[in-house]
Design an enzyme around this catalytic site. Structure first.
Site, PDB file in Angstrom:
ATOM      1  N   HIS A  10     -67.007  23.154   1.832  1.00  0.00           N
ATOM      2  CA  HIS A  10     -66.051  24.200   1.434  1.00  0.00           C
ATOM      3  C   HIS A  10     -64.761  23.507   1.031  1.00  0.00           C
ATOM      4  O   HIS A  10     -63.979  23.080   1.886  1.00  0.00           O
ATOM      5  CB  HIS A  10     -65.793  25.165   2.590  1.00  0.00           C
ATOM      6  CG  HIS A  10     -64.907  26.306   2.226  1.00  0.00           C
ATOM      7  ND1 HIS A  10     -65.317  27.617   2.295  1.00  0.00           N
ATOM      8  CD2 HIS A  10     -63.631  26.352   1.768  1.00  0.00           C
ATOM      9  CE1 HIS A  10     -64.326  28.410   1.912  1.00  0.00           C
ATOM     10  NE2 HIS A  10     -63.292  27.656   1.580  1.00  0.00           N
ATOM     11  N   HIS A  12     -61.336  23.295  -1.815  1.00  0.00           N
ATOM     12  CA  HIS A  12     -60.485  23.785  -2.908  1.00  0.00           C
ATOM     13  C   HIS A  12     -59.855  22.584  -3.611  1.00  0.00           C
ATOM     14  O   HIS A  12     -59.177  21.768  -2.978  1.00  0.00           O
ATOM     15  CB  HIS A  12     -59.367  24.684  -2.365  1.00  0.00           C
ATOM     16  CG  HIS A  12     -59.861  25.941  -1.739  1.00  0.00           C
ATOM     17  ND1 HIS A  12     -60.055  27.111  -2.457  1.00  0.00           N
ATOM     18  CD2 HIS A  12     -60.195  26.225  -0.459  1.00  0.00           C
ATOM     19  CE1 HIS A  12     -60.491  28.057  -1.634  1.00  0.00           C
ATOM     20  NE2 HIS A  12     -60.589  27.544  -0.422  1.00  0.00           N
ATOM     21  N   LYS A  92     -69.892  32.644  -4.350  1.00  0.00           N
ATOM     22  CA  LYS A  92     -68.914  32.876  -3.283  1.00  0.00           C
ATOM     23  C   LYS A  92     -68.373  34.299  -3.355  1.00  0.00           C
ATOM     24  O   LYS A  92     -67.863  34.733  -4.383  1.00  0.00           O
ATOM     25  CB  LYS A  92     -67.747  31.887  -3.402  1.00  0.00           C
ATOM     26  CG  LYS A  92     -66.631  32.092  -2.389  1.00  0.00           C
ATOM     27  CD  LYS A  92     -67.103  31.874  -0.955  1.00  0.00           C
ATOM     28  CE  LYS A  92     -65.968  32.132   0.035  1.00  0.00           C
ATOM     29  NZ  LYS A  92     -64.992  31.026   0.037  1.00  0.00           N
ATOM     30  N   HIS A 131     -66.400  34.755   2.516  1.00  0.00           N
ATOM     31  CA  HIS A 131     -65.164  34.753   3.293  1.00  0.00           C
ATOM     32  C   HIS A 131     -65.168  36.053   4.095  1.00  0.00           C
ATOM     33  O   HIS A 131     -64.858  37.115   3.564  1.00  0.00           O
ATOM     34  CB  HIS A 131     -63.944  34.696   2.376  1.00  0.00           C
ATOM     35  CG  HIS A 131     -62.638  34.647   3.115  1.00  0.00           C
ATOM     36  ND1 HIS A 131     -61.716  33.640   2.928  1.00  0.00           N
ATOM     37  CD2 HIS A 131     -62.092  35.471   4.051  1.00  0.00           C
ATOM     38  CE1 HIS A 131     -60.678  33.858   3.710  1.00  0.00           C
ATOM     39  NE2 HIS A 131     -60.892  34.969   4.403  1.00  0.00           N
ATOM     40  N   HIS A 165     -65.990  29.098   7.074  1.00  0.00           N
ATOM     41  CA  HIS A 165     -64.868  28.759   7.964  1.00  0.00           C
ATOM     42  C   HIS A 165     -64.711  29.732   9.136  1.00  0.00           C
ATOM     43  O   HIS A 165     -63.686  30.382   9.298  1.00  0.00           O
ATOM     44  CB  HIS A 165     -63.557  28.642   7.181  1.00  0.00           C
ATOM     45  CG  HIS A 165     -63.295  29.725   6.173  1.00  0.00           C
ATOM     46  ND1 HIS A 165     -63.359  31.068   6.465  1.00  0.00           N
ATOM     47  CD2 HIS A 165     -62.939  29.653   4.870  1.00  0.00           C
ATOM     48  CE1 HIS A 165     -63.067  31.776   5.397  1.00  0.00           C
ATOM     49  NE2 HIS A 165     -62.815  30.929   4.401  1.00  0.00           N
ATOM     50  N   ASP A 237     -62.326  23.483   4.009  1.00  0.00           N
ATOM     51  CA  ASP A 237     -61.414  24.500   3.493  1.00  0.00           C
ATOM     52  C   ASP A 237     -60.064  23.869   3.175  1.00  0.00           C
ATOM     53  O   ASP A 237     -59.021  24.520   3.300  1.00  0.00           O
ATOM     54  CB  ASP A 237     -61.260  25.676   4.459  1.00  0.00           C
ATOM     55  CG  ASP A 237     -60.617  26.898   3.811  1.00  0.00           C
ATOM     56  OD1 ASP A 237     -60.598  26.973   2.561  1.00  0.00           O
ATOM     57  OD2 ASP A 237     -60.102  27.773   4.542  1.00  0.00           O
TER      58      ASP A 237
END
Length: 337
Positions: A10, A12, A92, A131, A165, A237
């Site tokens: 995960h 970004h 996602k 999420h 997460h 994350d």
């Protein structure tokens, strides 16, 4: 401590100049990373996804790193998903407005509304990453989403669902109730509670969504990770924001852990578990869950040698404050091959 094919499930990486600054930090440490699609605009088209992947690879500068690409959930047709399958790792799903750049997310979790897309994903073996938060009181959001996870797991038993997460004991328990539920856990949620964020002065660089919870919740997460439990895997994350977007009124949510993730994990697993459990958490479990294999393997060796985390990364134009900025970390990376 030697780690084989570390994976960040995960991640970004942002875009533009920020991408160029942060991508090498993950690419140097990990063999692959699952790349989040919540850009502006979000990644909903294959052409945009392929172009973003090319920008990521260019930013990684030749490192042995594979971006595992994801699309932003929409009501996709089976024909579209068949065409997309060769380019994507997963899809996602964000509840609308629940986190950074998620305004175009899902408004209703009514099963029949979701069924065409989720049935097609099930048939094509495309995982669904979620999420999982409702729009309730902030500390209850993840726990209250558990009933949605249960509903999706029951109605789509062939669909591989990853609870992203996770932060609560409730999520740790429901994970065990459904065969098709899996979870990713971050470094910061293994080490922080809400007290670290707001127990003294507000620490904006520890603010993320979902927020860190209680000691009981952290203990439940650690119990799964440190035992090598086969249904959980590491997902950082890591979510970089320029310093001025964190140290301000209404600061952005996200913890930038990419520069220290492996070293800090080695530190906490040495204190609480063992290297074998870390290998499972950092790679083996994810490979088993997602049937992943890599032709060109990557080995990272860490040794017990303290170093100090920089106060920030970047230059005068863009500075990004990392997790544990200015602190000493017990393990250092010494070899990449």
């Amino acid at each position: 401590m030697t780690l084989k094919n570390p994976l960040d499930m995960h991640l970004h990486l942002r875009d533009g100049e920020l991408l160029k600054r942060v991508a090498p930090l993950s690419a140097g440490a990990f063999r692959a990373g699952v790349i989040m699609p919540n850009l502006i605009p979000p990644l909903c088209e294959i052409s945009a996804l392929k172009a973003y992947k090319e920008r990521i690879l260019a930013a990684c500068g030749g490192e042995n790193f594979t971006p595992l690409m994801t699309l932003f959930y929409q009501d996709y047709t089976e024909k579209f998903l068949e065409e997309a399958r060769g380019e994507i790792f997963a899809i996602k799903l964000y509840p609308a407005g629940i986190t950074t750049n998620s305004s175009g997310g899902v408004v209703s979790f009514e099963v029949e509304r979701l069924r065409p897309t989720l049935e097609a994903m099930s048939a094509l073996k495309i995982p669904l990453l979620i999420h999982g938060e409702t729009n309730d009181f902030v500390l209850d959001r993840e726990a209250n989403f558990a009933k949605i996870y249960a509903k999706l797991a029951r109605n789509f038993p062939r669909l591989k669902i990853v609870m992203e997460h996770i932060t609560t004991a409730v999520s740790c328990e429901i994970l065990k109730d459904y065969e098709n539920l899996y979870a990713s856990i971050t470094l910061h949620h293994l080490t922080l509670t809400l007290d670290d964020l707001i127990g003294g002065k507000m620490r904006p660089h520890l603010f993320c969504k979902p927020v860190a919870k209680t000691h009981k919740d952290r203990e439940a997460l650690c119990g799964l990770a440190f035992s090598g439990y086969e249904k959980v895997m590491f997902g950082s994350d890591s979510a970089p924001h320029p310093r001025e977007e964190k140290e301000c009124c209404g600061c952005a949510a996200g913890v930038f852990s990419a520069p220290v993730a492996l070293e800090c994990l080695a530190e906490i697993f040495e204190k609480n578990s063992n290297a074998g459990a870390l290998q499972k958490f950092i790679s083996d479990n994810a490979c088993q869950i997602h049937n992943l294999s890599f032709e060109n393997e990557k080995t990272i060796r860490l040794e017990k040698r303290q170093w100090q985390v920089p106060q920030d990364y970047g230059d005068e134009r863009t500075r990004i404050v990392p997790f544990r900025a200015g602190e000493g970390v017990e393990f250092s990376r010494v070899l990449e091959a």
